[in-house]
Design an enzyme around this catalytic site. Sequence first.
Site, short mmCIF file in Angstrom:
data_model
loop_
_atom_site.label_atom_id
_atom_site.label_comp_id
_atom_site.label_asym_id
_atom_site.label_seq_id
_atom_site.Cartn_x
_atom_site.Cartn_y
_atom_site.Cartn_z
N TYR A 39 -0.27 -4.82 11.52
CA TYR A 39 -0.46 -3.43 11.10
C TYR A 39 0.13 -2.46 12.12
CZ TYR A 39 -3.30 -4.01 6.90
OH TYR A 39 -3.73 -4.29 5.63
N HIS A 58 0.83 -1.22 0.00
CA HIS A 58 0.00 0.00 0.00
C HIS A 58 0.87 1.27 0.00
CE1 HIS A 58 -3.71 -2.30 0.68
NE2 HIS A 58 -3.00 -3.03 1.52
N ASN A 105 -10.12 -3.56 1.38
CA ASN A 105 -9.74 -3.42 -0.03
C ASN A 105 -10.97 -3.16 -0.88
OD1 ASN A 105 -6.92 -3.88 0.21
ND2 ASN A 105 -7.24 -6.09 0.28
#
Length: 487
Positions: free
Chosen positions: A341, A54, A127
Amino acid sequence: MHQPPITTASGIPVADNQNSASAGPRGPLLLQDFHLIEKLQHFNRERIPERVVHAKGSGAYGTFTVTHDISRYTKAKLFAGVGKQTATFVRFSTVGGERGSADTERDPRGFAVRFYTEEGNWDLVGNNTPMFFIKDPIKFPDFVHTQKRDPQTNLKSATMMFDFWSKAPESLHQVTMLFSDRGTPDGYRHMDGFGSHTYSLINAAGEKVYVKWHFKTRQGIRNLSAAEAARLAGSDPDYAQRDLFGAIADGRFPQWEVKLQVATEQQLAEWEARTGWNPFDLTKVWPHHDFPLLPVGVLELNRNPDNYHAEVEQAAFSPANAVPGMGYSPDKMLQGRLFAYHDAQLYRVGTNHQHLPVNAPRCPFHNHQRDGAMAIQNGGAAPNYATVAAEGSHPSGLGHGEPALALHGGAGRYDGRGKEDDYTQAGNLFRLLPAQERQNLFDNLAGPLSQVPQEIVQRQLALFDRADPAYGAGVRAALKVKGVNIA
């Protein structure tokens, strides 16, 4: 070439590099699985300072407005009353390319939404596709490496990609979506978004349901042909950024209808018994005829950032950020991302990344975290520790109050591959495509497949055949047009 046995970085042999250690076949995962943790930690630290995935993205601020009451499902205050508004920040992105890559490459698109609620930040990290390539996070670093660059040539490699996909039938559903017209959306405004994972909601009575989140574009779905996407990659590689920024600057504020699918644990168990599909498997979707979409609200983007680096590049999302009234699920990929994350943001942006304005909650907050790099808000003269409750703790009633998750089975590594249905849903998606879109799918696949060894082509074609014989036949025909002889 012979590959040596896999070991940890300390040289310890790895018993299983395919399956994370979980409590029973469904999980959740175990923190003691050092191999999984080491893989994810090292993977998160592979790029300085760019995101490892990303990396190329665009962002904007906006509002979420509740249009339908869902208080029967959740006590989360941001849903408390029709008309209630919550400030948001959204970051769109391509997944596999570097920061300098083209916005129009064939790739999934990240769709990450932050809600600045009065109970803290809720990050819904998803997404533009409702499914994913893999179902276990232990394979995530391996998968992403196949989408990056060959370690010898430093070139993108169709061979690496299809070598992985052809050996992973679970990827077929997402591969079908990726090589359809939706693999090259026309900017960010004309695509849907999905939370993708299964999450949970908890109401005031402590009752839990499982949910999937959907963002349906009000601008209409619009995709680029492969030829137009390639042309724009050369003439305007920042096409999606330009389109989003320009639309908001002109007052053409993009909107998405926010919807969700809801199911109780019992309903999911009955559905699995009927279909054979694990409802927490990220490579699967919940069909709408089984779990209809329920309207919730509207997301609108109406303000561009003032500084790209400060507000878009340093935006740091984590699906672990869930406010009271929300929870997780045994989805193994979600379980891995709950760790990965936040860990990636600690490395990429810094220990105190939540102090930056785009990441900071807009409600009062208090903790005992102190010091470290960029400690912008460091607690002042307040104590940096919590005292021990000698007579035992007395829960305040605040926070999540999530019901206990029942665990099933012994702790170990469970491999369901070869026993699960990875083909029906991919075939269903294929059969939904109109004739021209099917032909586009065949042509889009034939391009990279024509560059890989025959052994891999045959393996991948066998997966298409199992999804639908017409799927495999169409790709074979497109390969013959390109001069590839299929035995």
